[in-house]
Design a protein around this motif. Sequence first.
Motif, PDB file in Angstrom:
ATOM      1  N   GLU A 105       0.822  -1.212   0.000  1.00  0.00           N
ATOM      2  CA  GLU A 105       0.000   0.000   0.000  1.00  0.00           C
ATOM      3  C   GLU A 105       0.859   1.267   0.000  1.00  0.00           C
ATOM      4  OE1 GLU A 105      -3.408  -0.246   2.670  1.00  0.00           O
ATOM      5  OE2 GLU A 105      -3.138  -2.427   2.715  1.00  0.00           O
ATOM      6  N   ARG A 106       2.166   1.086  -0.078  1.00  0.00           N
ATOM      7  CA  ARG A 106       3.075   2.236  -0.166  1.00  0.00           C
ATOM      8  C   ARG A 106       4.252   1.808  -1.037  1.00  0.00           C
ATOM      9  NH1 ARG A 106       7.762   3.272   2.327  1.00  0.00           N
ATOM     10  NH2 ARG A 106       8.456   5.434   2.443  1.00  0.00           N
ATOM     11  N   GLY A 150      -0.573  -3.766   5.640  1.00  0.00           N
ATOM     12  CA  GLY A 150      -0.088  -2.629   4.856  1.00  0.00           C
ATOM     13  C   GLY A 150      -0.580  -1.314   5.433  1.00  0.00           C
ATOM     14  N   GLU A 151      -1.892  -1.268   5.751  1.00  0.00           N
ATOM     15  CA  GLU A 151      -2.489  -0.092   6.398  1.00  0.00           C
ATOM     16  C   GLU A 151      -1.818   0.181   7.746  1.00  0.00           C
ATOM     17  OE1 GLU A 151      -7.052   0.990   6.434  1.00  0.00           O
ATOM     18  OE2 GLU A 151      -6.787  -1.173   6.529  1.00  0.00           O
TER      19      GLU A 151
END
Length: 560
Positions: A85-86, A383-384
Amino acid sequence: TITLAAPEEDYWARLKRELEIINSMGFPGYFLIVADFIKWAKTEDIPVGPGRGSGAGSVVAWVLTITDLDPLRFGLLFERFLNPERVSMPDFDIDFCQDRRDEVIRYVQEKYGRDRVAQIITFGKLQARAVLRDVGRVLNMPFMQVDRICKLVPNNPANPVTLAEALETEPRLKEMRKEEASVAALIEKALRLEGLYRHASTHAAGVVIADRPLQELVPLYRDPRSDMPATQFNMKWVEPAGLVKFDFLGLKTLTVIDRAVRFVAERGVTIDISAIPVDDAATFEMLGEGAAVGVFQLESAGMRSTLRAMKPDTLEDIIALVSLYRPGPMENIPTYIERKQGIQDPDYLHPMLEEVLKETYGVIIYQEQVMQIAQILSGYSLGEADLLRRAMGKKKKEEMDKQRKRFVDGAAENGVDNKKASSIFDLVQKFAGYGFNKSHAAAYAYIAYQTAWLKANYPAELLAASMSLDRANTDKLSVFLKEARRTEVEVRPPHINHSEADFSVKDGAIVYALSAVKNVGEAAMDLIAERRREGGPFTDLMDFAERVDLKSIGKRALEN
């Protein structure tokens, strides 16, 4: 054979998930390049570290032998290394034996082409003391005067003090500026020049590998001290330019371990240091006594005192100690010790979090725990949760308010009331600011344990190896000599017929190195040892003078 720490299907599921992320982000080639040069190093008997940084959290890296730690055994998270997610480049930092690191870089040059491999430039800036010295030299000011002024600027390499800050905090500097016109002129010019680039050199560890000649991609620079080109873009800009960076680091402790293992082999005992038992009673007993001189990361006086209080009995305790023994988290060491010893009950914040916090007795130590708390309590993806961890570290109010709402709402869906969830968020936020990367801590704690195991079981060999790597440092040598006496390891004095140029071990005793004698050169001592091996022990001074080229030894070395 490898003993699995979880059901086999958990490993396959984790492997499948990691491979999907690696493939979707386009990084298979990166993993394979790293695996290739590490496998080559291992086949060449070049010591390689078990891992460094967040890369030790990858099962794919473990399977490819990039790392030596089972991530499921230690509860390490892949998303701390590579977050889907990044999007950012993966970054494996690899430790090699410091004596042979250059061999691995040469292998990479030969494999991919010398025109496709380069080091990375770094720029040295004019900091407060340096700018004063340079300007003072140009103004023809007396060296002693400039030196006196420079010494009034506090020296803190970790957090350099600017000249303006020094003028604020050091009244004598302010006074000299006011009273002497020449000093005022020096400081005025230095203030204007401070922070400018002064010189270029190459990054200690960074290497880039390209898929085509580098001159087609970036400007190159030739460092006169190296036969390898360097990119003219520094570390910050090589990746935006499309290049992939690899870090080849030299770690002295790996060299110490390798030498100790070789000394033990001379006894006829073969050790696979990566397969030693991690529950050795003698090792933990020694650490519990604080006898950690020569043990990686645990040998400072403060660490030894903490070891005596903690009485570690598992590798997890060493991982926790390596993580806690830093400014900030140190205040939690007494709590950890009291809870470990049953003096105080652990506080797991919420029954759902017991599994995550049980290993550390309810003390939040690791960044990975912050991520797992958000995942379990509030339904974050890992991921968050990594993004939450980063946000907590930056402490931006607007972002924190948004994350608090997300955290509390997610916890409410799991039946946690808002007030409790908000207080847990506050606690987690406090710890997140100085939480440590468990992947890195586990890898370095394992190296610490390896050195401790060697010291507990083969003290003469470990101390001789340590002395060998510090033979030019008389302060360190005296510490090791004192430790040898304390552990009743015999140290034989330097002797022209028994000592080698370097430290050695014979019949369980450390034989002092000829080259550790003050004011003698290593090459000269190598020559003496070689002549003795060729023709046997020297019978007298005349025999020595006839067999050894005295010009090569030098008068000073002979007298010493």
